[in-house]
Design an enzyme around this catalytic site. Structure first.
Site, mmCIF file in Angstrom:
data_model
loop_
_atom_site.group_PDB
_atom_site.id
_atom_site.type_symbol
_atom_site.label_atom_id
_atom_site.label_comp_id
_atom_site.label_asym_id
_atom_site.label_seq_id
_atom_site.Cartn_x
_atom_site.Cartn_y
_atom_site.Cartn_z
ATOM 1 N N THR A 86 3.190 -0.782 8.709
ATOM 2 C CA THR A 86 3.043 -2.188 8.287
ATOM 3 C C THR A 86 2.102 -2.970 9.209
ATOM 4 O O THR A 86 1.394 -3.870 8.754
ATOM 5 C CB THR A 86 4.413 -2.871 8.222
ATOM 6 N N ARG A 103 10.486 7.177 -1.459
ATOM 7 C CA ARG A 103 11.915 7.244 -1.733
ATOM 8 C C ARG A 103 12.257 6.856 -3.174
ATOM 9 O O ARG A 103 13.367 7.057 -3.627
ATOM 10 C CB ARG A 103 12.666 6.341 -0.729
ATOM 11 N N ALA A 161 0.810 -1.223 0.000
ATOM 12 C CA ALA A 161 0.000 0.000 0.000
ATOM 13 C C ALA A 161 0.841 1.271 0.000
ATOM 14 O O ALA A 161 0.338 2.352 -0.278
ATOM 15 C CB ALA A 161 -0.929 0.010 1.209
ATOM 16 N N LYS A 203 5.371 2.008 -6.069
ATOM 17 C CA LYS A 203 6.672 1.322 -6.007
ATOM 18 C C LYS A 203 6.601 -0.128 -6.475
ATOM 19 O O LYS A 203 7.448 -0.573 -7.266
ATOM 20 C CB LYS A 203 7.208 1.378 -4.574
ATOM 21 N N GLU A 235 13.458 -0.482 14.526
ATOM 22 C CA GLU A 235 13.553 0.170 13.217
ATOM 23 C C GLU A 235 14.700 1.168 13.198
ATOM 24 O O GLU A 235 14.985 1.823 14.203
ATOM 25 C CB GLU A 235 12.231 0.887 12.903
ATOM 26 N N LYS A 284 8.050 -5.659 -41.768
ATOM 27 C CA LYS A 284 6.897 -5.430 -40.902
ATOM 28 C C LYS A 284 5.682 -6.119 -41.485
ATOM 29 O O LYS A 284 5.426 -6.015 -42.683
ATOM 30 C CB LYS A 284 6.627 -3.928 -40.786
ATOM 31 N N ASN A 292 14.619 -13.713 -54.649
ATOM 32 C CA ASN A 292 15.784 -12.855 -54.421
ATOM 33 C C ASN A 292 15.299 -11.412 -54.355
ATOM 34 O O ASN A 292 14.755 -10.888 -55.327
ATOM 35 C CB ASN A 292 16.796 -13.002 -55.564
HETATM 36 C C1 UD1 Z 1 10.417 -2.762 6.711
HETATM 37 C C2 UD1 Z 1 10.554 -3.300 8.137
HETATM 38 C C3 UD1 Z 1 12.038 -3.448 8.486
HETATM 39 C C4 UD1 Z 1 12.687 -4.393 7.497
HETATM 40 C C5 UD1 Z 1 12.459 -3.905 6.068
HETATM 41 C C6 UD1 Z 1 12.932 -4.965 5.104
HETATM 42 C C7 UD1 Z 1 8.617 -2.452 9.397
HETATM 43 C C8 UD1 Z 1 8.133 -1.445 10.367
HETATM 44 N N1 UD1 Z 1 9.901 -2.369 9.062
HETATM 45 O O1 UD1 Z 1 10.984 -1.456 6.686
HETATM 46 O O2 UD1 Z 1 12.175 -3.957 9.801
HETATM 47 O O3 UD1 Z 1 14.054 -4.506 7.774
HETATM 48 O O4 UD1 Z 1 11.070 -3.662 5.818
HETATM 49 O O5 UD1 Z 1 12.791 -4.563 3.782
HETATM 50 O O6 UD1 Z 1 7.850 -3.294 8.991
HETATM 51 N N2 UD1 Z 1 3.364 -0.768 3.546
HETATM 52 C C9 UD1 Z 1 1.983 -0.755 3.557
HETATM 53 N N3 UD1 Z 1 1.339 0.108 4.363
HETATM 54 C C10 UD1 Z 1 1.978 0.967 5.204
HETATM 55 C C11 UD1 Z 1 3.393 0.943 5.194
HETATM 56 C C12 UD1 Z 1 4.069 0.066 4.355
HETATM 57 O O7 UD1 Z 1 1.353 -1.522 2.819
HETATM 58 O O8 UD1 Z 1 1.296 1.705 5.914
HETATM 59 C C13 UD1 Z 1 4.053 -1.704 2.643
HETATM 60 C C14 UD1 Z 1 4.919 -0.970 1.639
HETATM 61 O O9 UD1 Z 1 4.208 -0.771 0.434
HETATM 62 C C15 UD1 Z 1 6.079 -1.931 1.418
HETATM 63 C C16 UD1 Z 1 6.150 -2.720 2.717
HETATM 64 O O10 UD1 Z 1 4.934 -2.503 3.395
HETATM 65 O O11 UD1 Z 1 5.836 -2.820 0.345
HETATM 66 C C17 UD1 Z 1 7.311 -2.290 3.593
HETATM 67 O O12 UD1 Z 1 7.207 -0.911 3.900
HETATM 68 P P1 UD1 Z 1 8.486 0.020 3.881
HETATM 69 O O13 UD1 Z 1 8.028 1.405 4.194
HETATM 70 O O14 UD1 Z 1 9.261 -0.173 2.658
HETATM 71 O O15 UD1 Z 1 9.261 -0.557 5.151
HETATM 72 P P2 UD1 Z 1 10.823 -0.458 5.438
HETATM 73 O O16 UD1 Z 1 11.135 0.904 5.914
HETATM 74 O O17 UD1 Z 1 11.581 -0.971 4.290
HETATM 75 CA CA CA Z 2 11.081 -1.597 2.233
#
Ligand code: UD1
Ligand code: CA
Length: 466
Positions: A94, A31, A26, A38, A170, A365, A391
């Site tokens: 997450t 970044r 989601a 993404k 984190e 084509k 040819n």
């Molecule tokens: C997360 C982990 C971190 C781990 C890393 C590995 C958490 C808090 N941290 O950090 O410990 O080392 O992944 O790659 O879980 N997402 C949602 N909804 C949200 C937030 C995120 O669906 O509200 C999804 C994002 O789309 C993504 C995934 O969860 O696909 C991970 O989120 P991201 O923000 O990339 O977490 P990291 O900072 O990488």
């Molecule tokens: Ca990530």
């Protein structure tokens, strides 16, 4: 089907348990600095989320559930019915994302795998090991970690003096001391469903205003459970893509994996570092791939071919013993023993039958070239049906576009087109006929006829050779 989260342990439990998977997708991926979500960025020709789906697909009893939010419609459109969807309207972390799946899975699944959509390199095999670890342990959560020197914004795994996991911290909230930890959270977990649904409510809000799924590990430890982590040997599996720098790193690893798979199955790759094969491509035994070659989409290459150098093949079917040099092929069909290049371009609908030869600078084509037909030097053939053993002289052009519409050209078998013949379509040339150099053919030519000039006129009838 539900066994109320009761643990059976060991192998047999799979027979009693319903296993589900949640993939978090989601986040906007700020970044990445991209207009597209993404998880839809491609790695080796497939979106990251597709790779994540493939990893779980062999392990689950229910369709995987994707948590979507940012760009939800685009993600749904791209994935379609391979998954179910839960909407996370606001990206509150997450932990919050997983809680959005509650109404879909509560009471339907006993064991839940959770992974992130931005981890395209995590193997299904590793998730299988995680599941096995979970099933053999007493703990309601099992996690995955790896050790190494590249922190890449990962959460750190905190252990006590005896080496037992006590939690995940984190990067954003870690102390300088914790930042030195070299064991990282991969971001794949396996939960007892009942414990998961009950515990999600207990996650505290972080200083950044998010609910971290990773806090569940510390929570389980506090409840007295011995959390175990599956340590993944290959740290590449854990590459989480947060920036385009990570995207390039993931692409490189995926490319190496794909190349190694083909080499181990009997394909020679001269320079794997400059060979780009997408995941949907198939290649036959004893084919040799020369440097700087890109094989993309649904391309299929036969056996004993030589492909490259400097060749791009997209969504094209290539037969056996074909030789392609420095050329680009898109949505075309190339039958056995065709030779082509350098510098040819096959566009959509080009079909070269067995043994066709294209030399330098040929473009084809939406046309069929019959068996053994030769086009040696700089020609354009479009919207044409060309017979066997023709040819096509140097510089021959089908003038297929009259400014309004595309018109067809038909050439019979054993025709000899002299150098620089202009075929002003629509036009037909009968079997065994010959055009002189520079002929501009504006009218149909019957079989066994020599035509010359501008516009081309019948010079004489030819004797049939057999
Ligand atoms: C997360 C982990 C971190 C781990 C890393 C590995 C958490 C808090 N941290 O950090 O410990 O080392 O992944 O790659 O879980 N997402 C949602 N909804 C949200 C937030 C995120 O669906 O509200 C999804 C994002 O789309 C993504 C995934 O969860 O696909 C991970 O989120 P991201 O923000 O990339 O977490 P990291 O900072 O990488
Ligand atoms: Ca990530």
């Amino acid at each position: 089907m539900s066994q109320g989260g009761q643990r059976y342990g060991g192998h047999e439990s799979r027979n009693f348990m319903t296993i589900a998977a949640i993939i978090l997708a989601a986040g906007e991926g700020t970044r990445m600095r991209s207009k597209r979500p993404k998880v839809l960025h491609p790695i080796a020709g497939q979106s990251m989320i597709n790779h994540a789906l493939s990893a779980v697909s062999g392990l689950v009893d229910l369709p995987p559930v994707l948590v979507v939010g940012y760009g939800a419609d685009q993600v749904r459109e791209s994935i379609g019915t391979q998954a179910e969807y839960a909407l996370q309207e606001e990206q509150l972390g997450t932990g919050h994302a997983v809680s959005c799946v509650r109404s879909k899975l509560e009471g339907r699944a006993d064991t839940i795998i959770v992974t992130y959509g931005d981890m395209p390199l995590l193997r299904g095999r590793s998730l299988g090991d995680l599941l096995a670890l979970h099933q053999s342990s007493e703990c309601p959560v099992a996690m995955t970690s790896f050790t190494g020197d590249k922190a890449r914004m990962f959460g750190r795994v905190v252990r006590d003096d005896r080496g037992h996991v006590i939690g995940i911290v984190e990067e954003a909230v870690a102390t300088p001391e914790q930042l030195k930890i070299r064991e990282y959270n991969v971001g794949a977990y396996c939960f007892d469903a009942d414990w998961l649904w009950a515990s999600l409510k207990k996650i505290p809000i972080s200083p950044k205003g998010e609910y971290y799924l990773t806090d569940l590990v510390g929570l389980a430890v506090k409840e007295g459970y011995p959390v175990e982590s599956l340590i993944i040997d290959d740290p590449d599996e854990a590459i989480g893509v947060n920036t385009r720098v990570h995207l390039a790193a993931a692409e490189k690893v995926m490319r190496r994996r794909i190349n190694e798979r083909w080499m181990l199955s009997g394909v020679t790759i001269l320079d794997p570092a400059t060979t780009y094969i997408e995941s949907g491509v198939k290649i036959g035994q004893d084919t040799v791939i020369f440097p700087n070659t890109h094989l993309q989409g649904e391309t299929v290459i036969g056996e004993d071919c030589g492909i490259g150098p400097d060749t791009t093949v997209v969504d094209t079917k290539v037969g056996n013993q074909v030789r392609l040099i420095a050329s680009t092929l898109e949505k075309a069909v190339v039958e056995d023993r065709v030779t082509m290049g350098p510098y040819c371009h096959l566009r959509k609908g080009a079909h070269l039958q067995e043994g066709v030869h294209l030399g330098n600078f040929g473009e084809v084509k939406q046309s069929i070239l019959g068996p053994a037909t030769k086009m040696g030097h700089f020609s354009y053939i479009g919207d044409a049906k060309i017979g066997e053993n023709v040819n096509i002289g140097a510089g021959t052009i089908t003038c297929n576009y009259d400014g309004e519409k595309k018109n067809p050209t038909e050439i019979g078998d054993d025709v000899f087109l002299g150098s620089d013949t202009m075929l002003v379509a629509p036009v037909k040339i009968g079997d065994r006929s010959v055009t002189g150099a520079g002929a501009v053919v504006t009218r149909d030519v019957p079989p066994d006829t020599l035509v010359l000039g501008v516009p081309a006129k019948e010079k004489r009838k030819l004797e049939k050779s057999d």
